[in-house]
Write a protein that holds these residues in place. Sequence first.
Motif, PDB file in Angstrom:
ATOM      1  N   PRO A 134     -11.469  46.045  38.215  1.00 18.74           N
ATOM      2  CA  PRO A 134     -11.238  44.606  38.053  1.00 18.74           C
ATOM      3  C   PRO A 134     -10.084  44.304  37.091  1.00 18.74           C
ATOM      4  CG  PRO A 134     -13.562  45.104  37.881  1.00 18.74           C
ATOM      5  CD  PRO A 134     -12.831  46.413  37.874  1.00 18.74           C
ATOM      6  N   LEU A 135      -9.952  45.098  36.042  1.00 21.97           N
ATOM      7  CA  LEU A 135      -8.859  44.881  35.101  1.00 21.97           C
ATOM      8  C   LEU A 135      -7.525  45.207  35.748  1.00 21.97           C
ATOM      9  CD1 LEU A 135     -10.441  46.460  31.907  1.00 21.97           C
ATOM     10  CD2 LEU A 135     -10.266  44.038  32.493  1.00 21.97           C
ATOM     11  N   PHE A 136      -7.496  46.288  36.514  1.00 18.74           N
ATOM     12  CA  PHE A 136      -6.278  46.680  37.198  1.00 18.74           C
ATOM     13  C   PHE A 136      -5.854  45.608  38.187  1.00 18.74           C
ATOM     14  CE2 PHE A 136      -3.145  49.691  38.322  1.00 18.74           C
ATOM     15  CZ  PHE A 136      -2.947  49.587  39.692  1.00 18.74           C
ATOM     16  N   ALA A 137      -6.832  44.993  38.830  1.00 16.73           N
ATOM     17  CA  ALA A 137      -6.544  43.966  39.822  1.00 16.73           C
ATOM     18  C   ALA A 137      -5.903  42.726  39.213  1.00 16.73           C
ATOM     19  CB  ALA A 137      -7.824  43.583  40.557  1.00 16.73           C
ATOM     20  N   GLN A 138      -6.049  42.543  37.906  1.00 17.66           N
ATOM     21  CA  GLN A 138      -5.471  41.379  37.253  1.00 17.66           C
ATOM     22  C   GLN A 138      -4.006  41.587  36.885  1.00 17.66           C
ATOM     23  OE1 GLN A 138      -7.963  40.631  33.893  1.00 17.66           O
ATOM     24  NE2 GLN A 138      -9.734  40.084  35.126  1.00 17.66           N
ATOM     25  N   GLN A 139      -3.503  42.805  37.052  1.00 16.19           N
ATOM     26  CA  GLN A 139      -2.124  43.079  36.683  1.00 16.19           C
ATOM     27  C   GLN A 139      -1.178  42.526  37.740  1.00 16.19           C
ATOM     28  OE1 GLN A 139      -1.638  47.129  35.565  1.00 16.19           O
ATOM     29  NE2 GLN A 139      -3.227  47.029  34.027  1.00 16.19           N
ATOM     30  N   GLN A 140       0.119  42.775  37.544  1.00 12.49           N
ATOM     31  CA  GLN A 140       1.154  42.168  38.372  1.00 12.49           C
ATOM     32  C   GLN A 140       0.948  42.358  39.865  1.00 12.49           C
ATOM     33  OE1 GLN A 140       4.500  44.126  36.633  1.00 12.49           O
ATOM     34  NE2 GLN A 140       4.902  42.450  35.225  1.00 12.49           N
ATOM     35  N   GLN A 141       0.757  43.574  40.311  1.00 15.11           N
ATOM     36  CA  GLN A 141       0.601  43.837  41.732  1.00 15.11           C
ATOM     37  C   GLN A 141      -0.801  44.398  41.972  1.00 15.11           C
ATOM     38  OE1 GLN A 141       3.833  46.490  42.589  1.00 15.11           O
ATOM     39  NE2 GLN A 141       5.184  44.800  43.119  1.00 15.11           N
ATOM     40  N   PRO A 142      -1.743  43.521  42.205  1.00 11.72           N
ATOM     41  CA  PRO A 142      -3.118  43.988  42.375  1.00 11.72           C
ATOM     42  C   PRO A 142      -3.284  44.786  43.661  1.00 11.72           C
ATOM     43  CG  PRO A 142      -2.970  41.652  42.857  1.00 11.72           C
ATOM     44  CD  PRO A 142      -1.624  42.078  42.331  1.00 11.72           C
ATOM     45  N   LEU A 143      -4.211  45.716  43.617  1.00 11.17           N
ATOM     46  CA  LEU A 143      -4.550  46.456  44.824  1.00 11.17           C
ATOM     47  C   LEU A 143      -5.328  45.538  45.755  1.00 11.17           C
ATOM     48  CD1 LEU A 143      -5.883  49.845  43.374  1.00 11.17           C
ATOM     49  CD2 LEU A 143      -3.689  49.429  44.471  1.00 11.17           C
ATOM     50  N   THR A 144      -5.057  45.674  47.018  1.00 17.36           N
ATOM     51  CA  THR A 144      -5.842  44.923  47.992  1.00 17.36           C
ATOM     52  C   THR A 144      -7.231  45.561  48.061  1.00 17.36           C
ATOM     53  OG1 THR A 144      -5.237  46.347  49.848  1.00 17.36           O
ATOM     54  CG2 THR A 144      -3.748  44.483  49.359  1.00 17.36           C
ATOM     55  N   PRO A 145      -8.206  44.835  48.558  1.00 19.91           N
ATOM     56  CA  PRO A 145      -9.537  45.444  48.713  1.00 19.91           C
ATOM     57  C   PRO A 145      -9.490  46.728  49.552  1.00 19.91           C
ATOM     58  CG  PRO A 145      -9.680  43.085  48.997  1.00 19.91           C
ATOM     59  CD  PRO A 145      -8.222  43.420  48.896  1.00 19.91           C
ATOM     60  N   GLU A 146      -8.626  46.746  50.564  1.00 15.90           N
ATOM     61  CA  GLU A 146      -8.489  47.938  51.399  1.00 15.90           C
ATOM     62  C   GLU A 146      -7.920  49.109  50.596  1.00 15.90           C
ATOM     63  OE1 GLU A 146      -7.180  44.893  52.315  1.00 15.90           O
ATOM     64  OE2 GLU A 146      -8.760  44.378  53.739  1.00 15.90           O
ATOM     65  N   GLU A 147      -6.942  48.823  49.744  1.00 15.65           N
ATOM     66  CA  GLU A 147      -6.357  49.870  48.898  1.00 15.65           C
ATOM     67  C   GLU A 147      -7.375  50.386  47.878  1.00 15.65           C
ATOM     68  OE1 GLU A 147      -1.631  48.610  48.839  1.00 15.65           O
ATOM     69  OE2 GLU A 147      -3.031  47.595  47.481  1.00 15.65           O
ATOM     70  N   GLN A 148      -8.156  49.478  47.302  1.00 14.87           N
ATOM     71  CA  GLN A 148      -9.196  49.881  46.361  1.00 14.87           C
ATOM     72  C   GLN A 148     -10.222  50.771  47.061  1.00 14.87           C
ATOM     73  OE1 GLN A 148     -10.872  46.299  44.750  1.00 14.87           O
ATOM     74  NE2 GLN A 148      -9.066  45.820  43.530  1.00 14.87           N
ATOM     75  N   GLN A 149     -10.602  50.364  48.262  1.00 12.75           N
ATOM     76  CA  GLN A 149     -11.579  51.126  49.027  1.00 12.75           C
ATOM     77  C   GLN A 149     -11.023  52.510  49.374  1.00 12.75           C
ATOM     78  OE1 GLN A 149     -12.631  49.491  52.895  1.00 12.75           O
ATOM     79  NE2 GLN A 149     -14.749  50.129  52.594  1.00 12.75           N
ATOM     80  N   GLN A 150      -9.784  52.561  49.805  1.00  7.48           N
ATOM     81  CA  GLN A 150      -9.152  53.833  50.152  1.00  7.48           C
ATOM     82  C   GLN A 150      -9.069  54.745  48.934  1.00  7.48           C
ATOM     83  OE1 GLN A 150      -8.434  55.080  53.094  1.00  7.48           O
ATOM     84  NE2 GLN A 150      -7.726  56.969  52.149  1.00  7.48           N
ATOM     85  N   GLN A 151      -8.725  54.189  47.793  1.00 11.96           N
ATOM     86  CA  GLN A 151      -8.643  54.961  46.557  1.00 11.96           C
ATOM     87  C   GLN A 151     -10.023  55.541  46.195  1.00 11.96           C
ATOM     88  OE1 GLN A 151      -7.452  52.813  42.937  1.00 11.96           O
ATOM     89  NE2 GLN A 151      -5.790  54.298  42.777  1.00 11.96           N
ATOM     90  N   MET A 152     -11.055  54.741  46.375  1.00 18.42           N
ATOM     91  CA  MET A 152     -12.409  55.214  46.078  1.00 18.42           C
ATOM     92  C   MET A 152     -12.796  56.335  47.034  1.00 18.42           C
ATOM     93  SD  MET A 152     -14.992  54.917  44.043  1.00 18.42           S
ATOM     94  CE  MET A 152     -15.164  53.309  43.326  1.00 18.42           C
ATOM     95  N   TYR A 153     -12.506  56.193  48.307  1.00 14.91           N
ATOM     96  CA  TYR A 153     -12.814  57.256  49.267  1.00 14.91           C
ATOM     97  C   TYR A 153     -12.076  58.551  48.926  1.00 14.91           C
ATOM     98  CZ  TYR A 153     -15.433  54.288  52.510  1.00 14.91           C
ATOM     99  OH  TYR A 153     -16.380  53.475  53.087  1.00 14.91           O
ATOM    100  N   GLU A 154     -10.848  58.443  48.485  1.00 11.13           N
ATOM    101  CA  GLU A 154     -10.087  59.633  48.100  1.00 11.13           C
ATOM    102  C   GLU A 154     -10.722  60.332  46.902  1.00 11.13           C
ATOM    103  OE1 GLU A 154      -6.034  58.321  47.537  1.00 11.13           O
ATOM    104  OE2 GLU A 154      -5.807  57.844  49.670  1.00 11.13           O
ATOM    105  N   LEU A 155     -11.158  59.562  45.920  1.00 13.35           N
ATOM    106  CA  LEU A 155     -11.831  60.152  44.765  1.00 13.35           C
ATOM    107  C   LEU A 155     -13.160  60.796  45.161  1.00 13.35           C
ATOM    108  CD1 LEU A 155     -11.100  57.420  42.093  1.00 13.35           C
ATOM    109  CD2 LEU A 155     -10.280  59.776  42.076  1.00 13.35           C
ATOM    110  N   ILE A 156     -13.890  60.146  46.050  1.00 11.44           N
ATOM    111  CA  ILE A 156     -15.154  60.707  46.532  1.00 11.44           C
ATOM    112  C   ILE A 156     -14.891  62.012  47.280  1.00 11.44           C
ATOM    113  CG2 ILE A 156     -17.063  60.357  48.164  1.00 11.44           C
ATOM    114  CD1 ILE A 156     -16.931  57.342  47.335  1.00 11.44           C
ATOM    115  N   ASP A 157     -13.873  62.035  48.115  1.00  6.85           N
ATOM    116  CA  ASP A 157     -13.534  63.253  48.854  1.00  6.85           C
ATOM    117  C   ASP A 157     -13.208  64.407  47.910  1.00  6.85           C
ATOM    118  OD1 ASP A 157     -13.955  62.055  51.309  1.00  6.85           O
ATOM    119  OD2 ASP A 157     -11.816  61.682  51.700  1.00  6.85           O
ATOM    120  N   LYS A 158     -12.469  64.125  46.851  1.00  3.79           N
ATOM    121  CA  LYS A 158     -12.148  65.161  45.867  1.00  3.79           C
ATOM    122  C   LYS A 158     -13.410  65.664  45.181  1.00  3.79           C
ATOM    123  CE  LYS A 158      -7.471  63.616  44.921  1.00  3.79           C
ATOM    124  NZ  LYS A 158      -6.558  62.994  43.962  1.00  3.79           N
ATOM    125  N   GLN A 159     -14.312  64.744  44.857  1.00  5.23           N
ATOM    126  CA  GLN A 159     -15.567  65.118  44.208  1.00  5.23           C
ATOM    127  C   GLN A 159     -16.403  65.991  45.139  1.00  5.23           C
ATOM    128  OE1 GLN A 159     -16.769  64.198  40.942  1.00  5.23           O
ATOM    129  NE2 GLN A 159     -18.031  65.916  41.538  1.00  5.23           N
TER     130      GLN A 159
END
Length: 140
Positions: A19-44
Amino acid sequence: MHKVIKIFAVLALLSSALPLFAQQQQPLTPEEQQQQMYELIDKQIEEYENTLELSSEQVFFVDSILTHDYFAMTRELSELTKRKVSFTDAYIEIQDKWYEAIYNAFQKLLTPEQWQKYLKTGGLKDKKARDKRALKRNNH
């Protein structure tokens, strides 16, 4: 071994920082946030697969557990942020709740040998820290 702990730390940080990152200049779209989470889960999952020598069936369940719990945790953390909760302990309590759920699910899923490896690679240390924080919360 320590990568598992680092990935959990990154996920915890990401969950609370999204949520804090989303408040910065170029917020991630919900799709980008979701994709980032899936990538972290895949690594885990990959780390668990290698460290714990998971079967393909276990990989499926670990994927399901992590995907459900991490996204649920992220939703709850986002709700706190939307409500402008600034009390750090509230965020930590939510993270602890979901990490405890993962811990309990893994305990049921893993073989005794895998469980011991999980505990030795940081699971036990994390559990003790969660229990200590819970005890502190309950005593106040």
